[in-house]
Design a protein around this motif. Sequence first.
Motif, mmCIF file in Angstrom:
data_model
loop_
_atom_site.group_PDB
_atom_site.id
_atom_site.type_symbol
_atom_site.label_atom_id
_atom_site.label_comp_id
_atom_site.label_asym_id
_atom_site.label_seq_id
_atom_site.Cartn_x
_atom_site.Cartn_y
_atom_site.Cartn_z
ATOM 1 N N ASP A 292 0.834 -1.210 0.000
ATOM 2 C CA ASP A 292 0.000 0.000 0.000
ATOM 3 C C ASP A 292 0.868 1.259 0.000
ATOM 4 O OD1 ASP A 292 1.040 -0.122 2.514
ATOM 5 O OD2 ASP A 292 -0.872 -0.013 3.575
ATOM 6 N N GLY A 293 2.164 1.089 -0.319
ATOM 7 C CA GLY A 293 3.051 2.245 -0.412
ATOM 8 C C GLY A 293 3.809 2.512 0.873
ATOM 9 N N GLU A 294 3.451 1.796 1.958
ATOM 10 C CA GLU A 294 4.126 2.001 3.223
ATOM 11 C C GLU A 294 4.638 0.664 3.758
ATOM 12 O OE1 GLU A 294 2.827 4.364 7.106
ATOM 13 O OE2 GLU A 294 1.867 5.050 5.253
ATOM 14 N N LEU A 295 5.901 0.660 4.161
ATOM 15 C CA LEU A 295 6.503 -0.576 4.641
ATOM 16 C C LEU A 295 5.858 -0.999 5.969
ATOM 17 C CD1 LEU A 295 8.768 -2.660 4.122
ATOM 18 C CD2 LEU A 295 10.291 -1.186 5.422
ATOM 19 N N HIS A 296 5.356 -2.207 6.018
ATOM 20 C CA HIS A 296 4.767 -2.715 7.264
ATOM 21 C C HIS A 296 4.787 -4.238 7.264
ATOM 22 C CE1 HIS A 296 1.425 -2.481 4.385
ATOM 23 N NE2 HIS A 296 0.826 -3.442 5.071
ATOM 24 N N LEU A 297 4.436 -4.826 8.400
ATOM 25 C CA LEU A 297 4.427 -6.282 8.539
ATOM 26 C C LEU A 297 3.039 -6.846 8.289
ATOM 27 C CD1 LEU A 297 6.452 -7.163 11.782
ATOM 28 C CD2 LEU A 297 7.068 -7.725 9.434
ATOM 29 N N HIS A 298 3.006 -7.987 7.637
ATOM 30 C CA HIS A 298 1.808 -8.822 7.631
ATOM 31 C C HIS A 298 2.124 -10.062 8.458
ATOM 32 C CE1 HIS A 298 -0.625 -7.342 3.886
ATOM 33 N NE2 HIS A 298 -0.393 -6.394 4.768
ATOM 34 N N TYR A 299 1.116 -10.624 9.103
ATOM 35 C CA TYR A 299 1.372 -11.708 10.057
ATOM 36 C C TYR A 299 1.127 -13.105 9.511
ATOM 37 C CZ TYR A 299 1.333 -7.926 13.429
ATOM 38 O OH TYR A 299 1.600 -6.776 14.100
ATOM 39 N N ALA A 300 0.230 -13.200 8.529
ATOM 40 C CA ALA A 300 -0.163 -14.540 8.058
ATOM 41 C C ALA A 300 0.470 -14.833 6.700
ATOM 42 C CB ALA A 300 -1.678 -14.621 7.955
#
Length: 176
Positions: free
Chosen positions: A95-103
């Motif tokens: 979505d344009g922003e670095l982040h974590l997904h968990y699954a």
Amino acid sequence: MDYDTYGSNAVELAIDLANADRDAPDWVQVFLVAHQEWFTTGTALELGPTEATAVGQTSSLVRDVAEADSEPEVMARLNGLLALASPKPYATDHDGELHLHYARPDAGVVEQLTTTVAMGLSQVVVQHGWQRLGVCSAEGCGHVYVDTSRNASRRYCSNTCASRSTVAAYRARQRT
Ligand SMILES: [Zn+2]
Ligand SMILES: [Zn+2]
């Protein structure tokens, strides 16, 4: 307090799930479609009865954590929910922003949902305290909420419930 992270967004998913109207027909389908931005694009959202029951179970477990009123109780219930999670975290900037997904991105929707919800809820509890989750005190509401106030003093799920209760308390005082 910084709630601007995926972890805290994931707690909103958990809260929405716990507050879903489970008496409505097809509530699982309605919930999944309304929250489909949480799932990997292309994830099948049509569930069989067993999977739909599992979604209901996750919803109940989130509510159980919010209803618990001591740290040991919150921990026990949270760990019960975490036992159903299958975390496989990865970093993404879809979505344009670095982040974590968990699954796992290729997991079925129930696994994605339960894992995201469990991890989001745990992050809030371990980082901000077990008192941060609660059940609305307004008469007849029963919604669960996450308390993002500075001093963890929230008692209502929304401003609507807070002002409704203030008005009701005022009227009750007028009557006596
Ligand atoms: Zn994302
Ligand atoms: Zn409420």
